[in-house]
Design an enzyme around this catalytic site. Structure first.
Site, mmCIF file in Angstrom:
data_model
loop_
_atom_site.group_PDB
_atom_site.id
_atom_site.type_symbol
_atom_site.label_atom_id
_atom_site.label_comp_id
_atom_site.label_asym_id
_atom_site.label_seq_id
_atom_site.Cartn_x
_atom_site.Cartn_y
_atom_site.Cartn_z
ATOM 1 C CG ASP A 129 -101.939 -74.659 -26.604
ATOM 2 O OD1 ASP A 129 -101.605 -73.627 -25.939
ATOM 3 O OD2 ASP A 129 -100.731 -74.018 -27.371
ATOM 4 C CG ASP A 133 -98.174 -80.461 -29.035
ATOM 5 O OD1 ASP A 133 -98.950 -80.132 -28.795
ATOM 6 O OD2 ASP A 133 -97.419 -80.515 -28.389
#
Ligand code: GLY
Length: 404
Positions: free
Chosen positions: A182, A122
């Site tokens: 993602d 992330d």
């Protein structure tokens, strides 16, 4: 050649019909939605809300049902970069100096992520959303240093035996070497760094990661797995799972849109035709399966549909991805198809059904974060606002460029 009378009539008839055919005009005509009106309201709201927030060491993430105010998370949360990112977009459109100062204030604490041992993929969302937009708009050299460091930190998660980044080190016990859809979104940081003074290895890592994702996580049915599980030593693909979707083989809405946007960027940065083909395949499948109002349910295969919650965040990501894709395809009809699809999502998100208005501090209602975990269901979530702002600003710039 002698043209006989009947043949001449046929030629004239076909010529007239093709000149008058409305089909071509309809399929290449671009929607002229007035995006400035929505931008004005959204930028003003971001400015007013930000004034009421006291600390820049914690970051808006979501709003509980029925509440007005943001819940905050600390800098290590995967969502920390979205609020400063949304403020950078607000500054980009408005040129307002106080919004720029607030964006910078909320960006600064995220620096630590670039210099801390990586514990998930992330880093891209956190640092590229904040510092990346900040650098793009200001050229601040300190921001550039942080971005380059963040790219190196993200790259430490790369496993050359698999050819992809380990997205969630903490989930090795469950998924072994895992690569999630993602993660496609975080390759942009690596591509950017390789072009801006970082190691060329970063480009190779990003490209390889996209190839492995395309080979194993993009499914034959044109949807994607959320998680791909691999043997960390041999690189063998073991199987696909879901984590946030309804089922392993279902179509989790936001995952599909991470794929749409991620493969569009991968094509833009590498010129690899297969990435463009993949972006188109995922996009067409998504478009074909949308409900009437064009905003997806959180998972396209939830049996509770039409009584399942929506995910406005996925619509925002899809809009950004399709605006990008519309600039990458050559065919005019395809350009118009993806552009108009993106505008239709932005338009719907701009209605009272999805805009928060005075209801609470967010821009958008009705996003779903992690349904199987019973968390963030049908509520405002900060990344929905971020991608909505990005989509609005992008669309505005495209409209202005078309007028020149
Ligand atoms: N990247 C986590 C999510 O999409 O919820």
């Amino acid at each position: 050649m002698m043209i006989t009378r009947p043949l001449m009539f046929l030629v004239i008839f076909v010529t007239i019909m093709s000149c008058n055919s409305p089909k071509k005009e309809v399929t290449t005509k671009l929607d002229t939605f007035n995006v400035k009106a929505v931008l004005d309201v959204s930028v003003l709201k971001e400015k007013q809300v930000t004034k009421t927030l006291v600390s820049a060491d914690s970051f808006p993430r979501n709003i509980d049902k029925g509440n007005k105010n943001w819940n905050f998370v600390d800098v290590k949360d995967w969502c920390s970069g979205f609020f400063p990112g949304a403020l950078w977009f607000a500054y980009e459109y408005s040129g307002d100096e106080s919004t720029k100062d607030q964006a910078a204030k909320f960006t600064l604490p995220i620096k630590t992520i670039a210099y801390t041992k990586a514990d998930n993929h992330d880093i891209g969302f956190m640092v590229y959303g904040s510092y990346g937009n900040g650098y793009r708009l200001t050229g601040n050299k300190e921001y550039k240093e942080v971005l380059l460091a963040a790219a190196d930190t993200l790259a430490t998660l790369y496993n050359p035996k698999v050819g992809s980044i380990l997205s969630w080190p903490s989930q090795m016990h469950k998924f072994k070497h895992n690569t999630i859809i993602d993660n496609m979104m975080n390759l942009e940081l690596l591509f950017w760094a390789a072009k801006n003074g970082g190691s060329q290895d970063l480009y190779d890592i990003a490209k390889s990661h996209a190839e492995i994702t395309m080979k194993h996580i993009v499914r034959k049915d044109s949807a994607v797995y959320h998680v791909g599980s691999f043997d960390e030593n041999t690189g063998e693909f073991l199987r696909g799972y879901t984590h946030q979707g309804y089922a392993d083989e279902s179509m989790w809405a936001r995952g599909q849109t991470w794929g749409i946007y991620g493969f569009s960027i991968a094509y833009r940065e590498t010129g690899e035709q297969a990435f463009l083909d993949t972006a188109i395949k995922l996009t067409d499948h998504y478009i074909n399966r949308l409900p009437e109002d064009k905003i997806p349910y959180w998972d396209f295969d939830d049996p509770k549909i039409p009584n399942a919650p929506k995910d406005a965040s996925a619509a925002g990501v899809a809009a950004c991805g399709m605006l990008e894709l519309s600039t990458l395809v050559k065919d005019e009809k395809l350009k118009a198809k993806y552009y108009n699809a993106a505008v239709s999502y932005i338009k719907e998100l701009s209605t009272d059904k999805y805009l928060s208005g005075d209801t609470n501090q967010a821009l958008l209602l009705h996003s779903t974060g992690h349904y199987p975990n019973n968390s963030e269901i049908d509520v405002p979530i900060v990344y929905a606002d971020y991608y909505f702002m990005e989509a609005l600003v992008r669309l505005n710039k495209m409209q202005e460029a078309a007028l020149k």
